[in-house]
Design an enzyme around this catalytic site. Structure first.
Site, short mmCIF file in Angstrom:
data_model
loop_
_atom_site.label_atom_id
_atom_site.label_comp_id
_atom_site.label_asym_id
_atom_site.label_seq_id
_atom_site.Cartn_x
_atom_site.Cartn_y
_atom_site.Cartn_z
N LYS A 282 -7.64 15.66 -7.37
CA LYS A 282 -7.00 15.74 -8.76
C LYS A 282 -6.63 17.04 -8.99
O LYS A 282 -5.64 17.58 -9.73
CB LYS A 282 -7.88 15.13 -9.70
CG LYS A 282 -8.23 13.46 -9.57
CD LYS A 282 -6.68 12.87 -9.86
CE LYS A 282 -6.91 11.39 -9.95
NZ LYS A 282 -5.55 10.55 -10.05
N VAL B 49 -11.72 6.09 -19.01
CA VAL B 49 -11.03 4.88 -19.62
C VAL B 49 -11.45 3.84 -18.98
O VAL B 49 -11.88 3.59 -18.04
CB VAL B 49 -9.56 5.18 -19.05
CG1 VAL B 49 -8.66 4.30 -19.84
CG2 VAL B 49 -9.00 6.52 -19.23
N TYR C 4 -12.54 13.25 -4.70
CA TYR C 4 -11.63 13.08 -5.87
C TYR C 4 -11.52 14.42 -6.86
O TYR C 4 -10.20 14.48 -7.11
CB TYR C 4 -12.49 12.04 -6.67
CG TYR C 4 -11.64 11.65 -7.94
CD1 TYR C 4 -10.84 10.53 -7.75
CD2 TYR C 4 -11.83 12.08 -9.28
CE1 TYR C 4 -10.09 10.05 -8.67
CE2 TYR C 4 -11.44 11.64 -10.33
CZ TYR C 4 -10.31 10.49 -10.14
OH TYR C 4 -9.64 10.18 -11.00
N ARG D 139 9.06 12.52 -3.27
CA ARG D 139 10.06 13.25 -2.24
C ARG D 139 11.07 12.22 -2.26
O ARG D 139 12.24 12.38 -2.15
CB ARG D 139 9.37 13.34 -1.06
CG ARG D 139 10.13 14.01 -0.12
CD ARG D 139 9.39 14.34 1.24
NE ARG D 139 8.78 12.88 1.91
CZ ARG D 139 8.16 13.36 2.93
NH1 ARG D 139 7.40 14.48 3.34
NH2 ARG D 139 7.73 12.05 3.33
N ASP E 212 0.90 -1.12 0.20
CA ASP E 212 0.12 0.01 0.25
C ASP E 212 0.97 1.12 0.13
O ASP E 212 1.80 1.50 0.91
CB ASP E 212 -0.87 0.07 1.42
CG ASP E 212 -1.83 1.03 1.27
OD1 ASP E 212 -1.68 2.10 0.59
OD2 ASP E 212 -3.15 0.95 2.11
N1 LIG Z 1 -10.47 5.05 -15.58
C1 LIG Z 1 -10.81 6.27 -15.53
O1 LIG Z 1 -11.74 6.71 -16.22
C2 LIG Z 1 -9.94 7.35 -15.10
C3 LIG Z 1 -10.07 8.80 -15.52
C4 LIG Z 1 -9.36 9.75 -14.98
C5 LIG Z 1 -8.50 9.59 -14.26
N2 LIG Z 1 -8.08 8.15 -13.70
C6 LIG Z 1 -6.72 8.16 -13.13
O2 LIG Z 1 -6.09 6.99 -13.49
C7 LIG Z 1 -5.31 6.53 -12.47
C8 LIG Z 1 -5.31 5.14 -12.71
O3 LIG Z 1 -6.66 4.47 -12.64
P1 LIG Z 1 -7.11 3.35 -13.48
O4 LIG Z 1 -8.46 3.82 -14.03
O5 LIG Z 1 -6.20 2.56 -14.29
O6 LIG Z 1 -7.60 2.19 -12.32
P2 LIG Z 1 -7.47 0.80 -11.71
O7 LIG Z 1 -8.28 0.55 -10.55
O8 LIG Z 1 -7.72 -0.21 -13.12
O9 LIG Z 1 -6.04 0.66 -11.50
C9 LIG Z 1 -5.34 1.26 -10.28
C10 LIG Z 1 -4.25 0.63 -9.47
O10 LIG Z 1 -3.83 1.18 -8.56
C11 LIG Z 1 -3.88 0.26 -7.49
N3 LIG Z 1 -3.77 0.96 -6.09
C12 LIG Z 1 -5.00 1.70 -5.65
N4 LIG Z 1 -4.61 2.18 -4.43
C13 LIG Z 1 -3.22 1.82 -4.22
C14 LIG Z 1 -2.37 1.98 -3.03
N5 LIG Z 1 -2.74 2.62 -2.03
N6 LIG Z 1 -1.25 1.39 -2.98
C15 LIG Z 1 -0.70 0.78 -4.27
N7 LIG Z 1 -1.53 0.43 -5.22
C16 LIG Z 1 -2.95 0.95 -5.21
C17 LIG Z 1 -4.96 -0.67 -7.65
O11 LIG Z 1 -4.93 -1.88 -6.91
C18 LIG Z 1 -5.14 -0.83 -9.34
O12 LIG Z 1 -4.24 -1.96 -9.52
C19 LIG Z 1 -5.90 6.76 -11.26
O13 LIG Z 1 -5.01 7.97 -10.71
C20 LIG Z 1 -7.16 7.39 -11.44
O14 LIG Z 1 -7.71 8.43 -10.67
C21 LIG Z 1 -8.68 7.01 -14.22
#
Ligand SMILES: NC(=O)c1ccc[n+]([C@@H]2O[C@H](COP(=O)([O-])OP(=O)(O)OC[C@H]3O[C@@H](n4cnc5c(N)ncnc54)[C@H](O)[C@@H]3O)[C@@H](O)[C@H]2O)c1
Length: 250
Positions: A158, A187, A154, A122, A64
């Site tokens: 962001k 996405v 959120y 950092r 984590d």
């Molecule tokens: N999917 C979308 O529509 C979308 C849109 C805008 C922004 N984002 C951003 O894109 C980024 C990636 O998201 P995604 O859509 O690929 O999501 P996802 O859930 O498919 O992948 C995120 C990964 O991060 C890991 N994770 C979560 N909390 C964690 C922690 N505390 N420590 C270590 N790992 C951790 C999860 O296990 C997961 O495998 C995020 O920052 C999200 O806010 C996603």
């Protein structure tokens, strides 16, 4: 000219959230382009399937990222040379408007999306400063550009990603370290985004149906993230790059 198929040869790049979605696609692209990748995720199962399915030089750290010990292990595994850092890991809220925010949601969203990003950045910066080189890419969101794309926690987190990244770019660009944001629209990933507020569903629901572009594939985001990590973006720092099919223009 750089060889576009081996932009990361001889380089080490850390990718958080590497087990799924945008992070996983970024790991795959970096490995395919010759990089040594340190993939971090809270889910050991996802990391296991990553290493089983993706070729190349990929090492994993399960943990984590809100835990300082995970941050320490990531930097240790990465080693003396860290060329790039992609802070991709993030979580959504439940579309809670301000009056409906539970402290627990606020604290977890800020801890993962903002504080963990700050702590890992950092911890990595001293290695980049020693080399007078490095590229940091933080994943923001269209929710970092407007108030109508998520809940308040959120959205706040962001917007903070943008400010953190621009301040980091301001302080370290003269020292050879670039820092940028990739701001996705929707996405197709495994991120969970349940509507926990009736008022938010009423207020945002119609906007989501009419204003936002088609859902993108994670590989489209990985292309932008790896561009910013690479020397192809050598003069780009402090940018907030919308990779959202045009949503930012609505
Ligand atoms: N999917 C979308 O529509 C979308 C849109 C805008 C922004 N984002 C951003 O894109 C980024 C990636 O998201 P995604 O859509 O690929 O999501 P996802 O859930 O498919 O992948 C995120 C990964 O991060 C890991 N994770 C979560 N909390 C964690 C922690 N505390 N420590 C270590 N790992 C951790 C999860 O296990 C997961 O495998 C995020 O920052 C999200 O806010 C996603």
């Amino acid at each position: 000219m750089t060889n576009s198929t081996a932009r990361f040869e001889g380089r080490t790049v850390i990718v958080t959230g590497g087990g799924a979605g945008i992070g996983r696609a970024t790991v795959e692209r970096l490995a395919r382009e010759g990089g040594r990748v340190v993939a971090v995720d809270i889910s050991p199962d996802r990391l296991e399937s990553l290493t089983a399915e993706v070729g190349g030089d990929v090492v994993t750290v399960a943990g984590d990222l809100t835990d300082e010990e995970t941050v320490r292990r990531v930097v240790e595994v990465a080693g003396d040379r860290i060329d790039g850092l992609a802070n991709v890991a993030g979580i959504m809220d439940g579309f809670e408007p301000t009056a409906e925010i539970a402290d627990e949601t606020w604290e977890r969203v800020m801890a993962v999306n903002v504080t963990a990003m700050m702590r890992l950045t950092r911890a990595v910066l001293p290695r980049m400063l020693e080399a007078s080189a490095g590229s940091i890419v933080n994943v923001g969101s269209e929710a970092g550009q407007r108030g109508s794309a998520a809940g308040t926690p959120y959205t706040t987190s962001k917007h903070a990603v943008n400010g953190f990244s621009q301040s980091t770019a301001f302080y370290y660009s003269p020292k050879g370290i670039r820092c940028n944001v990739v701001a996705p629209g929707p996405v197709a990933t495994s991120i969970e985004a349940p509507f926990r507020s009736e008022w938010a569903a009423q207020r945002i629901g119609p906007l989501l149906q009419t204003n936002i572009p088609a859902v993108a594939q994670p590989e489209q985001l990985a292309a932008a993230i790896t561009w910013l990590l690479s020397d192809d973006a050598s003069n780009v720092s402090g940018a907030i790059l919308a990779v959202d099919g045009g949503w930012a223009a609505v």
